[in-house]
Design a protein around this motif. Structure first.
Motif, mmCIF file in Angstrom:
data_model
loop_
_atom_site.group_PDB
_atom_site.id
_atom_site.type_symbol
_atom_site.label_atom_id
_atom_site.label_comp_id
_atom_site.label_asym_id
_atom_site.label_seq_id
_atom_site.Cartn_x
_atom_site.Cartn_y
_atom_site.Cartn_z
ATOM 1 N N LYS A 73 0.821 -1.209 0.000
ATOM 2 C CA LYS A 73 0.000 0.000 0.000
ATOM 3 C C LYS A 73 0.858 1.262 0.000
ATOM 4 C CE LYS A 73 -3.947 -2.075 2.445
ATOM 5 N NZ LYS A 73 -4.767 -2.054 3.674
ATOM 6 N N LEU A 74 2.136 1.128 0.354
ATOM 7 C CA LEU A 74 3.042 2.268 0.468
ATOM 8 C C LEU A 74 3.690 2.571 -0.878
ATOM 9 C CD1 LEU A 74 4.541 4.299 2.357
ATOM 10 C CD2 LEU A 74 6.330 2.546 2.567
ATOM 11 N N LEU A 75 3.607 3.819 -1.307
ATOM 12 C CA LEU A 75 4.335 4.252 -2.485
ATOM 13 C C LEU A 75 5.782 4.523 -2.069
ATOM 14 C CD1 LEU A 75 4.360 5.214 -5.459
ATOM 15 C CD2 LEU A 75 3.799 7.499 -4.608
ATOM 16 N N ASP A 76 6.679 3.685 -2.510
ATOM 17 C CA ASP A 76 8.062 3.806 -2.044
ATOM 18 C C ASP A 76 9.053 4.057 -3.186
ATOM 19 O OD1 ASP A 76 7.932 1.362 -3.233
ATOM 20 O OD2 ASP A 76 8.648 0.203 -1.514
ATOM 21 N N VAL A 77 8.524 4.433 -4.359
ATOM 22 C CA VAL A 77 9.403 4.821 -5.458
ATOM 23 C C VAL A 77 8.913 6.138 -6.034
ATOM 24 C CG1 VAL A 77 10.024 2.458 -6.069
ATOM 25 C CG2 VAL A 77 8.017 3.498 -7.126
ATOM 26 N N ARG A 78 9.834 6.892 -6.621
ATOM 27 C CA ARG A 78 9.469 8.170 -7.233
ATOM 28 C C ARG A 78 8.689 7.917 -8.517
ATOM 29 N NH1 ARG A 78 12.416 13.438 -7.265
ATOM 30 N NH2 ARG A 78 11.659 14.630 -9.053
ATOM 31 N N LEU A 79 7.565 8.609 -8.684
ATOM 32 C CA LEU A 79 6.755 8.447 -9.876
ATOM 33 C C LEU A 79 7.283 9.337 -10.993
ATOM 34 C CD1 LEU A 79 3.112 8.427 -8.461
ATOM 35 C CD2 LEU A 79 4.448 6.474 -9.219
ATOM 36 N N ASP A 80 7.345 8.778 -12.177
ATOM 37 C CA ASP A 80 7.712 9.555 -13.352
ATOM 38 C C ASP A 80 6.437 9.943 -14.067
ATOM 39 O OD1 ASP A 80 8.964 10.765 -15.448
ATOM 40 O OD2 ASP A 80 9.469 8.895 -16.482
ATOM 41 N N HIS A 81 5.887 11.108 -13.682
ATOM 42 C CA HIS A 81 4.597 11.536 -14.218
ATOM 43 C C HIS A 81 4.830 12.663 -15.211
ATOM 44 C CE1 HIS A 81 0.413 12.554 -14.557
ATOM 45 N NE2 HIS A 81 0.074 11.643 -13.682
#
Length: 477
Positions: free
Chosen positions: A212-220
């Motif tokens: 459930k944890l976002l633990d990487v940087r998103l490339d948006h």
């Protein structure tokens, strides 16, 4: 104001409406019901099939249903139903575009989420996180400090507030994060921990929250490079900061910026997230008015959820929109760079919206603990940009909490309706200049339905006071 000759109960008012369209008959044909929907309720998309559907839904007399007619009892049930609520029922589900960058949304946000009392000697409690999440909150604050036995703790530092374990907070969040909304929860960590206990925090975040944890940087691609804690100037942010960085500032600084640089603040919030939090001097955990910061497009306008009152009424009203999911799309006026919007200035060149509200009557208003009969009046408030803010009162009705009748017209001129909230507040006149809170209801102008509508009432702490309600007529152009 001259009072018309009208019945003193809501049932009587509804009977008059029924009689006007039944044309002397004892039942209302589907065609006449359709006329009511078009002319009074402004439901212009309704057709005869829609009218027949209402008959089948609310009429219980079989002969009437067979002949596609509605008796008064069926009409009364319809008028008291959610189909006639002042809040647009399609807005009780998520209906907005949820594929925009985070900067495009107002996000329901709490401050000092762990507290259930004031920020000096109040209690910290896990239930505060459960309560906030169940109210649709999507940004939680966690103040983290070194604790004994290498267990990070959460409390309001350098005060006598009680302490809870960081791992218990994260466990509670994991259990309740998505009970009422499937959309992301932002954890605002105020981190005062040593490196060693930060590693413990990281372990709990990953082991308890899991996938459930976002633990990487998103490339948006659409967001460009979300401002740093060193908020220097809007120009510096534009030139030097990454979009994935968040600006957090106290209300006093944010208020000054909104006043002297309103246009730049609006443009800044089109690219960056900004979080506003209550002043440290608010030791009783009181709240500021969140509207002034929504007016410049700030997304994370954080409030003390444990402190009832006008600010939390506005927050609840804002975020009951879009299915109560905690994310509400900002209006177009805050998102366009073609015409610079400054909420501190009058809006020239934009035709105003004229709102007519007729506050007709009330029903089953709650009595105070003393049991004394109310002397109620209704205050209608408009909350928006400064020039749109306004409030008007009905007269006071003496000794009547069961079915007070006001029949009062109120007119408002609104320049930016998409930013406005409308608040109905029932008060008990206790003296020449004094009154007590009875109940209230707040909703966005954009969720306001035209026609004859009933207004539910909520208590000071945001709970339903059903069957207490108001009966009103709404028109705007």
């Amino acid at each position: 104001m001259r009072k018309s000759k009208a019945p003193s109960t809501r049932r009587g008012e509804i009977q008059n409406l029924f009689n006007n369209y039944a044309s002397g008959q004892t039942t209302l044909p589907a065609s006449s019901l359709l006329g009511f929907l078009h002319k009074e309720q402004m439901e212009l998309d309704a057709d005869e099939a829609a009218a027949e559907s209402l008959i089948e839904k609310y009429e219980i007399e079989e002969k009437a249903v067979e002949s596609q007619c509605m008796t008064f009892e069926g009409f009364h049930r319809y008028m008291e139903s959610k189909d006639c609520c002042i809040f647009e029922q399609t807005h009780t589900s998520v209906y907005q575009d949820m594929n925009q960058p985070l900067t495009s949304y107002f996000i329901s946000s709490s401050h000092n989420t762990y507290l259930i009392g004031d920020q000096l000697v109040g209690k910290s409690h896990l239930d505060a996180y459960v309560s906030a999440l169940r109210r649709g909150c999507r940004c939680l604050e966690i103040d983290c400090w070194d604790g004994p036995g290498m267990e990070p703790i959460v409390y309001h530092g350098y005060t006598l507030t009680t302490k809870i374990l960081f791992k218990d907070v994260i466990t509670t969040v994991e259990q309740h994060a998505f009970e009422v909304s499937v959309y992301p929860v932002i954890l605002s960590l105020e981190n005062h921990c040593s490196k060693e206990q930060q590693e413990v925090m990281a372990h709990y975040l990953t082991s308890i929250l899991g996938n459930k944890l976002l633990d990487v940087r998103l490339d948006h691609q659409t967001t460009g490079d979300l401002p740093s804690p060193n908020f220097i100037s809007f120009g510096h942010s534009k030139d030097s900061q990454n979009s994935c960085e968040n600006t957090s500032m106290a209300e006093k600084k944010a208020r000054k910026l909104a006043k002297v640089s309103g246009k730049d603040f609006v443009l800044h919030n089109q690219r960056f997230l900004s979080r506003i939090y209550p002043a440290g001097s608010r030791t009783s955990s009181s709240n500021y008015n969140p509207q002034e910061f929504w007016n410049v497009g700030s997304q994370l306008v954080a409030l003390n959820f444990q402190s009832p009152g006008l600010p939390m009424d506005l927050n609840d009203g804002r975020f009951q929109d879009n299915g109560g999911c905690g994310y509400v799309l900002k209006p177009a006026v805050l998102m366009t760079s073609e015409r610079c919007f400054d909420p501190s200035c009058s809006q020239r060149g934009i035709p105003p919206t004229h709102l007519l509200l007729k506050v007709i009557s009330g029903s089953n208003l709650p009595l105070p603990k003393s049991g004394k009969t109310l002397d109620p009046f209704v205050r209608v408030e408009i909350h928006g940009i400064g020039s749109d803010c306004n409030r008007k009162n009905t007269s006071t009705v003496k000794n009547n909490s069961l079915n007070p009748f006001w029949d009062t017209d109120m007119n408002f001129r609104i320049s930016v309706p998409d930013l406005c909230l409308v608040r109905f507040c029932v008060r008990d006149q206790t003296g020449f200049l004094s009154s007590d809170f009875v109940g209230q209801y707040t909703l966005p102008f954009s969720s306001l339905k035209k026609g004859y509508r009933w207004v539910p009432l909520w208590s000071r702490d945001g709970c339903s006071l059903d069957p207490a309600s108001l009966f009103v007529f709404v028109w705007y152009s």
